[in-house]
Design a protein around this motif. Sequence first.
Motif, short mmCIF file in Angstrom:
data_model
loop_
_atom_site.label_atom_id
_atom_site.label_comp_id
_atom_site.label_asym_id
_atom_site.label_seq_id
_atom_site.Cartn_x
_atom_site.Cartn_y
_atom_site.Cartn_z
N PRO E 95 50.72 36.19 -36.23
CA PRO E 95 51.74 37.03 -36.88
C PRO E 95 52.61 37.76 -35.87
CG PRO E 95 49.53 37.54 -37.72
CD PRO E 95 49.35 36.60 -36.57
N VAL E 96 53.90 37.91 -36.21
CA VAL E 96 54.84 38.67 -35.40
C VAL E 96 55.40 39.80 -36.26
CG1 VAL E 96 56.99 38.59 -34.07
CG2 VAL E 96 55.47 36.59 -34.10
N LEU E 97 55.28 41.00 -35.76
CA LEU E 97 55.76 42.18 -36.50
C LEU E 97 56.90 42.83 -35.74
CD1 LEU E 97 54.08 42.94 -39.10
CD2 LEU E 97 52.68 41.76 -37.38
N ASP E 98 57.94 43.17 -36.47
CA ASP E 98 59.11 43.83 -35.90
C ASP E 98 59.04 45.29 -36.32
OD1 ASP E 98 62.26 43.59 -35.24
OD2 ASP E 98 61.95 44.72 -37.09
N ILE E 99 59.38 46.21 -35.42
CA ILE E 99 59.16 47.62 -35.78
C ILE E 99 60.18 48.13 -36.80
CG2 ILE E 99 57.99 48.15 -33.59
CD1 ILE E 99 60.50 49.71 -32.75
N THR E 100 61.37 47.55 -36.86
CA THR E 100 62.33 47.97 -37.88
C THR E 100 61.81 47.65 -39.27
OG1 THR E 100 63.96 47.13 -36.29
CG2 THR E 100 64.80 47.95 -38.40
N GLU E 101 61.44 46.41 -39.45
CA GLU E 101 60.94 45.99 -40.76
C GLU E 101 59.61 46.67 -41.09
OE1 GLU E 101 60.91 41.74 -41.24
OE2 GLU E 101 62.84 41.53 -40.22
N SER E 102 58.75 46.80 -40.09
CA SER E 102 57.44 47.42 -40.34
C SER E 102 57.60 48.86 -40.83
CB SER E 102 56.60 47.39 -39.06
OG SER E 102 56.29 46.05 -38.71
N ALA E 103 58.48 49.60 -40.18
CA ALA E 103 58.70 50.98 -40.61
C ALA E 103 59.21 51.03 -42.04
CB ALA E 103 59.69 51.66 -39.67
N ALA E 104 60.12 50.12 -42.38
CA ALA E 104 60.69 50.12 -43.73
C ALA E 104 59.65 49.74 -44.77
CB ALA E 104 61.89 49.19 -43.79
N HIS E 105 58.81 48.75 -44.47
CA HIS E 105 57.75 48.38 -45.41
C HIS E 105 56.83 49.57 -45.67
CE1 HIS E 105 58.34 44.11 -46.14
NE2 HIS E 105 58.56 43.90 -44.86
N VAL E 106 56.38 50.20 -44.60
CA VAL E 106 55.45 51.32 -44.76
C VAL E 106 56.13 52.47 -45.52
CG1 VAL E 106 54.17 53.10 -43.49
CG2 VAL E 106 54.00 50.69 -42.82
N ALA E 107 57.39 52.73 -45.21
CA ALA E 107 58.10 53.81 -45.91
C ALA E 107 58.16 53.55 -47.41
CB ALA E 107 59.52 53.95 -45.34
N GLN E 108 58.38 52.30 -47.79
CA GLN E 108 58.49 52.00 -49.23
C GLN E 108 57.14 52.14 -49.93
OE1 GLN E 108 61.77 48.53 -48.68
NE2 GLN E 108 61.14 48.89 -50.75
#
Lengths: 248, 248, 248, 248, 248, 248
Positions: E95-108
């Motif tokens: 798996p590859v995680l991007d910090i922009t998307e990761s932050a947005a997923h967690v925020a939601q």
Amino acid sequence: MKILVLNPNTSATMSAEIDAAARAAAGPGTEILTTQPNFGSVAIDSAAESYLSAVGVMDIVAAQLASGTFDADAVVLAGFGEHGKDALQEMLEVPVLDITESAAHVAQLIGRRFSVVTTLARSIAPIEDRLLLAGLAAHCASVRACGLGTAELDADPAGAVKAIVAEAERAVMQDGADVICLGCAGMAGVTGAITDALGVPAVDGVAAAVGLAQMLVGLDLSTSKAGAYAPGPDNVRTYWPLSKALGL
Amino acid sequence: MKILVLNPNTSATMSAEIDAAARAAAGPGTEILTTQPNFGSVAIDSAAESYLSAVGVMDIVAAQLASGTFDADAVVLAGFGEHGKDALQEMLEVPVLDITESAAHVAQLIGRRFSVVTTLARSIAPIEDRLLLAGLAAHCASVRACGLGTAELDADPAGAVKAIVAEAERAVMQDGADVICLGCAGMAGVTGAITDALGVPAVDGVAAAVGLAQMLVGLDLSTSKAGAYAPGPDNVRTYWPLSKALGL
Amino acid sequence: MKILVLNPNTSATMSAEIDAAARAAAGPGTEILTTQPNFGSVAIDSAAESYLSAVGVMDIVAAQLASGTFDADAVVLAGFGEHGKDALQEMLEVPVLDITESAAHVAQLIGRRFSVVTTLARSIAPIEDRLLLAGLAAHCASVRACGLGTAELDADPAGAVKAIVAEAERAVMQDGADVICLGCAGMAGVTGAITDALGVPAVDGVAAAVGLAQMLVGLDLSTSKAGAYAPGPDNVRTYWPLSKALGL
Amino acid sequence: MKILVLNPNTSATMSAEIDAAARAAAGPGTEILTTQPNFGSVAIDSAAESYLSAVGVMDIVAAQLASGTFDADAVVLAGFGEHGKDALQEMLEVPVLDITESAAHVAQLIGRRFSVVTTLARSIAPIEDRLLLAGLAAHCASVRACGLGTAELDADPAGAVKAIVAEAERAVMQDGADVICLGCAGMAGVTGAITDALGVPAVDGVAAAVGLAQMLVGLDLSTSKAGAYAPGPDNVRTYWPLSKALGL
Amino acid sequence: MKILVLNPNTSATMSAEIDAAARAAAGPGTEILTTQPNFGSVAIDSAAESYLSAVGVMDIVAAQLASGTFDADAVVLAGFGEHGKDALQEMLEVPVLDITESAAHVAQLIGRRFSVVTTLARSIAPIEDRLLLAGLAAHCASVRACGLGTAELDADPAGAVKAIVAEAERAVMQDGADVICLGCAGMAGVTGAITDALGVPAVDGVAAAVGLAQMLVGLDLSTSKAGAYAPGPDNVRTYWPLSKALGL
Amino acid sequence: MKILVLNPNTSATMSAEIDAAARAAAGPGTEILTTQPNFGSVAIDSAAESYLSAVGVMDIVAAQLASGTFDADAVVLAGFGEHGKDALQEMLEVPVLDITESAAHVAQLIGRRFSVVTTLARSIAPIEDRLLLAGLAAHCASVRACGLGTAELDADPAGAVKAIVAEAERAVMQDGADVICLGCAGMAGVTGAITDALGVPAVDGVAAAVGLAQMLVGLDLSTSKAGAYAPGPDNVRTYWPLSKALGL
């Protein structure tokens, strides 16, 4: 090549201004022919006048086609926010360019978000509608009005430029626009004033449409007749073209 | 109350059919007055004819207003996908209902996703445009065409019903519609045939608009004059109303 | 015709106000029957209370259906932003109107952009959710809150009207609304105050829903049972209807 | 850490299956506590049952809070497409994870477009609604149903797996999904079967929610109480918690 | 498990800060390996630098794969708004995680609407683009910039925290955010300061990505290879990996 | 005027084909200069290769700027779906045209809905992404792939034309496109074959970009430097330009 420029209102002054703007934008070898409807409204500030103007420009073209005098390689509809482009596309084989859409296309090529600055607040809604239907709303930061009508613009050109520049500044500072589209036709010098004052490119719809018309003719491309712009069935019409029925 | 129903084309046959549909939907005490433009096209199958029809219905209303004979509590514009509603809203104080939007509003009240079944494929694009501009596209499953033009519908009514029901079935089975809007005016019996065959409600735009007009009049509500539908400025117009200039 | 109006909270005062609003909107020959849940919350200011209220109105209808006492030609769910409409549509053959959606439909018929003015800020999110799911968000300019809760509205009606009018003015001036929807049920006189002060039409959801219910019954239309609102399978339920299990 | 898993229906069999799935996904040191409502429906196949289930899970939590027995670091709501998450978020300080949203979040982390495969066609609409409201619709390729209800899934597990894999294949081939979310809770072995047959990852919502719950607890993050999920005002409620009023 | 964290710029200071943030978020048994490109830019403040950084992180991974030294269970791309995640997903099985998307997923997962607070205004556009393409824009209230560049953040950490908290406050008060995502990597203590000052949760992208990476590895899920992230064809490349060609 | 055309891959054959297409579209007095990166991939069939190509074209321009040899009035980036346009816009004062966006702009001027026909299915996603970010997705009917890679197109040009025409026919018949954009660069004769076979206009991106570049230069318009495309800060970079560091 020849470009027929249609001013949708009945103001000869406005036609002259549009003609000058079109000529300034035309390349060498391009001939500009500007005309206006035989009936209608001296300015277009309502949905009613917009429909009337659409029928007015259709009438010009229908009369030319009927008399065999239509002779242009492209047509420019020079009303910002006005109806009628799709009807002309149905009627003609040559490309038809609308100044609202042309300004927006050019703006998107040179910036990320554009705003339109128009005359009266009541013109905002139809301009938004045209952009939405044309699929050009996604990068539109705002449509704004400087609050001056056509008569006021003509009466005090310097004041008008000032008011438009001030509204353009709000578009840049508050809405994040990096390109301004001038939301009316026929005003000389305004795009230069915006760029001088704000450092952003400003697009005049007439110039944009003439440029895009030349581009399409140069690439030998014209309106698709395989879809929405195919000619309609041969329905019976009465009093059409209206100018002929009116004896004009 | 009195409802003025405007057939936007010049076909007296169509006006009679629309009139019958409106009368069938009207409540006790509602008077239906149906009329049609003095010039224009016998059927509306193109953008050009749609603009011509918009000016035609504007002309009826302008002439009545000018002569002091306008006398209605609401107006219904009975063209499916045609232009002109916003112009009438600007011109009038009473509510103006468009059959495209009315059908879609009613469909959303009784189902989750509606489809429109219209006549020719070339009518799909303008109907989609009307729904998009009216903010009614989100629950529209599809706009479909049965492939028969007005003349064919008139020539073979039974075959026409069959073709429309078949297209409605595709909307239900393939697009997930649970309500069908009939995408043309003046066809008696089709909504019943759709419901009998497919078990889904079918909405006739004329009936929907008459019902909604009665509702608005009953609630004493009319068009907001504080925004897009405020009357326009008093610009000089030539040959207006056109029917008067034409001596009609 | 008979319209069953369901106040989703347990406040008899609110039921009386809703009943009065519904009666004022009803045409001659329409009988209004207003009731409220047997359990739940005296006001609905949270998602939890909204779900509880949905089960409360389902319970009323289920009990009436079980006892054979359900007798209405249409049902109005009189909670602004509350859940439950789709459940009632599944349970019933007659039309079900929700006041949130009804207000928005009526607003779109008479204006270009509407705003909702509700009570507390925490009600904004659920109202936005209802409009989005109903496909009615595209022409919503804003959902705003006046900051007063139900108790405060009741304690100082004059101050409440003032606060609501002030918020409606912001919607008109800042958000471009030309119609205001009143985002709560049961407040007499507010729509008139908004129109008097701001010159824009104001829509009360209870009146809108009663008007639309009469329209649907008049056109002999009801909820489609061919899609999302088909009755569900006959799953085993315990303690249902809850009011019967509670011995109420 | 302790995770409270709430099966929203009243089926003990389903609770056991959900419990097993949650345990299989839990890391070392995570304790799973699975329970179900004291009243409601044995399966959730309608909007009415979804609201009833929301109140059922609210009732469990309210009773635990009232008696001081609530003891969990996170809560998982294990109904695919069911209402109630926002109510639990209002009521609790600890994170609340919904299996519909959790599956979609995880799917987006490992693919470009996901499809959901659920049981009956009537579940498609509520799942679409949940994803739209959660802001997770943009990358959803489709929500599809295998056509088998809960009872049928239980009666013929092998046939059920086959039907789900076949529908997942259509999602991959026709809709362009590269990840499949299993649109129901409590089915062992299906995700493995999908991956084996189609070569795409398959996400079980219960596993995803347990994983995300552990992640949030590990990062010491919980529901924001500064917006929509702030606790509501202390309105008077009757017969609440319902299970206490029912003497359960 | 081992997580390879890729700082996309060439600043060793920044790598150290990111490494510390990743270690703080990692669970017991998780090993963090942080590295940075062999060529490129010391900070990423333009599209050009973003593309250069994408090639920089691709080069690290390509070199490790070529030499057989790649050894990680998941990869975190620690650039906020930077390009490259999809390329790494194509190249890798883990798996590859991007910090922009990761932050947005967690925020939601923990709020209804999130805002991002980043450094310079010119970073807003690329962050908006990343969220739009990732299907995570619907619940994004705003992307805002505190106006300080990387150098300024480093020179005056206390002032930087103050500026970020002030901008976060505008996001909460004016845009309606109830969660803040920190729009840059490697700043210790800022999330705590935001939560202390404003009472809203704040999400650090590095922590979110590490948490989500652990979650995916724990659930045995990885990038789908059946769609957009399948490995590309074996096209001839010259000077690749660049670091090898450069003799680094 | 001089137009610098950048083929983003390293294939000299492709550069020659692109050069020929650009020359065929250029007006009298326009000089075409076509070049290709000094490193990278011979074809671009992945996100990784797209980023590599973006750095490759940046490298060409950076090297020319550094050596004072940049001499063009406009730049065309001739990769369909490739990254890099925004970076070039940051780096340059002259207009930069991307063939993906250029084709879509031209298509919208001559039709209502366009489809793109590209090579391999894996190119669909990046083309969709480019159109979405450029605000040009609303009128895109579909992006389709003919299934042939670059090598196959070169090996059997006649078969390739046939496959592309067949896919274009599906776009017209099934998706409702009335204009086709050719989704790759450098194929002579395909647009003519599409128009001959299907009666719809076909747009080649290279021709469109050259035409639009000439239009912008003719109107004296260039990229706005007041927003997203302002030059970035002067961050320290290592091994840049890469071609110089590589000794090329």
